[in-house]
Design an enzyme around this catalytic site. Sequence first.
Site, short mmCIF file in Angstrom:
data_model
loop_
_atom_site.label_atom_id
_atom_site.label_comp_id
_atom_site.label_asym_id
_atom_site.label_seq_id
_atom_site.Cartn_x
_atom_site.Cartn_y
_atom_site.Cartn_z
N CYS A 163 0.77 -1.30 -0.03
CA CYS A 163 -0.06 -0.01 -0.08
C CYS A 163 0.75 1.46 0.05
O CYS A 163 0.32 2.35 -0.16
CB CYS A 163 -0.90 0.12 1.09
SG CYS A 163 -1.92 -1.38 1.40
N HIS A 218 -3.32 7.18 2.33
CA HIS A 218 -3.67 5.69 1.78
C HIS A 218 -5.01 5.62 2.27
O HIS A 218 -5.30 6.02 3.44
CB HIS A 218 -2.70 4.89 2.37
CG HIS A 218 -3.05 3.52 2.19
ND1 HIS A 218 -3.68 2.92 0.77
CD2 HIS A 218 -3.17 2.19 2.86
CE1 HIS A 218 -4.02 1.86 0.98
NE2 HIS A 218 -3.88 1.34 2.01
N ASN A 236 -10.31 -0.35 0.29
CA ASN A 236 -8.80 0.11 -0.02
C ASN A 236 -8.29 -0.39 -1.25
O ASN A 236 -8.35 -1.82 -1.30
CB ASN A 236 -8.00 -0.87 1.10
CG ASN A 236 -6.70 -0.79 1.48
OD1 ASN A 236 -5.99 -0.26 0.45
ND2 ASN A 236 -6.22 -1.23 2.51
O1 UT7 Z 1 -3.43 -0.99 3.73
C1 UT7 Z 1 -3.28 -1.24 5.02
C2 UT7 Z 1 -4.05 -2.47 5.26
N1 UT7 Z 1 -4.83 -2.35 6.35
C3 UT7 Z 1 -5.50 -1.59 7.12
O2 UT7 Z 1 -5.08 -0.61 7.22
C4 UT7 Z 1 -6.30 -2.12 8.27
C5 UT7 Z 1 -6.00 -1.70 9.60
N2 UT7 Z 1 -6.90 -2.00 10.55
C6 UT7 Z 1 -8.10 -1.72 10.53
O3 UT7 Z 1 -8.70 -1.12 9.53
C7 UT7 Z 1 -9.15 -2.46 11.81
O4 UT7 Z 1 -8.31 -3.19 12.52
C8 UT7 Z 1 -10.25 -3.62 11.07
C9 UT7 Z 1 -11.19 -2.70 10.06
C10 UT7 Z 1 -9.42 -4.43 10.14
C11 UT7 Z 1 -10.81 -4.23 12.06
O5 UT7 Z 1 -11.56 -3.23 13.29
P1 UT7 Z 1 -11.36 -3.30 14.53
O6 UT7 Z 1 -12.11 -2.08 15.21
O7 UT7 Z 1 -10.10 -3.31 14.78
O8 UT7 Z 1 -12.44 -4.72 14.91
P2 UT7 Z 1 -11.62 -5.71 15.60
O9 UT7 Z 1 -10.53 -6.74 14.90
O10 UT7 Z 1 -11.30 -5.59 17.15
O11 UT7 Z 1 -13.09 -6.79 15.89
C12 UT7 Z 1 -13.90 -6.37 16.55
C13 UT7 Z 1 -15.07 -7.38 16.11
C14 UT7 Z 1 -14.61 -8.93 16.66
O12 UT7 Z 1 -15.72 -9.49 17.01
P3 UT7 Z 1 -15.69 -9.89 18.72
O13 UT7 Z 1 -14.39 -10.57 18.65
O14 UT7 Z 1 -15.49 -8.59 19.44
O15 UT7 Z 1 -16.90 -10.77 18.97
C15 UT7 Z 1 -14.66 -9.45 14.99
O16 UT7 Z 1 -14.65 -10.89 14.90
O17 UT7 Z 1 -15.78 -7.59 15.06
C16 UT7 Z 1 -15.78 -8.87 14.36
N3 UT7 Z 1 -15.78 -8.55 12.84
C17 UT7 Z 1 -16.53 -8.38 12.17
N4 UT7 Z 1 -17.91 -8.34 12.43
C18 UT7 Z 1 -18.76 -8.17 11.46
C19 UT7 Z 1 -14.55 -8.45 12.22
N5 UT7 Z 1 -14.63 -8.26 10.77
C20 UT7 Z 1 -16.09 -8.23 10.88
C21 UT7 Z 1 -17.01 -7.90 9.68
N6 UT7 Z 1 -18.41 -8.07 10.05
N7 UT7 Z 1 -16.50 -7.92 8.49
#
Ligand code: UT7
Length: 336
Positions: free
Chosen positions: A130, A263, A293
């Site tokens: 990225c 980005h 993204n």
């Molecule tokens: O280009 C560079 C690449 N990527 C990035 O910049 C991504 C950087 N990271 C992020 O943007 C965020 O960490 C994410 C968007 C990937 C995730 O957001 P988060 O607020 O960190 O969520 P989390 O990983 O803490 O997950 C929270 C909850 C989890 O459930 P529990 O364990 O709290 O029950 C996940 O299982 O959300 C759940 N979850 C979802 N629920 C519905 C994760 N993905 C999804 C989904 N739909 N797509």
Amino acid sequence: MNDHATTPAASLPRYSRIAGTGGYLPANRVTNAQLAERLAAGGIETSDDWITERTGIRSRYFAGDDELCSDLAVAAARRAIESAGGDGAAIDLIIVATSTPDMVFPSTACIVQNKLGLAGCPAFDVQAVCSGFVYALTVADSMIRTGAASRALVIGSEVFSRLLDFNDRTTCVLFGDGAGAVVLEASDEPGILASELHADGRHVGVLFTPGRVSGGLLCGDATLKMDGQAVFKLAVTVLEDVARAVLLKAGRTEADIDWLIPHQANIRIMQSTARKLKLPMDKVIVTVADHGNTSAASIPLALDVAVRSGQVVRGDTLMLEGVGGGFTWGAVLLDY
Ligand code: UT7
């Protein structure tokens, strides 16, 4: 063939500047609701609310089965050349930033060169995930300022949909396909003012696609893996640091930034970066809602959208910032 005679030091350009921009998105726009429906068919639960709230993404574009990275790149490049005055023949360097190339080799840049009919000039890919566009722009700027090139086509193009595991809701909702391009030309007026590139290979494991080719076959898993929270934490730290470093190098301050073009990964990362740099969100170009993204394509696509919408105008000072797998990051400060 292009004439790549060495330019005498006395006549080296002081700057490179963006002469034109272009972007391309595939026709198939997939909304969160449509994606949720597709995942539900495979027993995976997600929702428009979750995706919008956690990422700011509302839709993304997926390339057709017959559309390659080079096809997207060529479409964006043609628009960039047109907006730079239409003189494609004067292009003497082609760099494509991509992690989703058409083939193992040759480079997508060589394929793009052939499709554009620009044989002869150097053409190569840059792979910094990225951060790829910021890396490619910095390489092109360096080559222009040393006289190795005078009119570069710098493209970010990706078909990340091909790497997605649609059983992994933590990653497949985030990415999309697209391409953005700029024509960068030698100039005595700014132009690119300063840039910084970084990498820290200790973090290879936070964002990667482990599959490889061996014995003529694909070995291992060639879908994208990510520790989202680790990437998030690294991103917000390095994006602030690298922006400050570039401003210092250029002798400018946050107050000089007209537009931050980061980005486009997650609106929360952008909000955090803007807050740390004391920039209001109305100085941040945001296309993640519509594009998702698009990895190396996200910055030049966002720039092109901002130029064509009239937000970014000539004379504006832009901070472009990339961050991604590697771990890689970098920033370019420029007067547009
Ligand atoms: O280009 C560079 C690449 N990527 C990035 O910049 C991504 C950087 N990271 C992020 O943007 C965020 O960490 C994410 C968007 C990937 C995730 O957001 P988060 O607020 O960190 O969520 P989390 O990983 O803490 O997950 C929270 C909850 C989890 O459930 P529990 O364990 O709290 O029950 C996940 O299982 O959300 C759940 N979850 C979802 N629920 C519905 C994760 N993905 C999804 C989904 N739909 N797509």
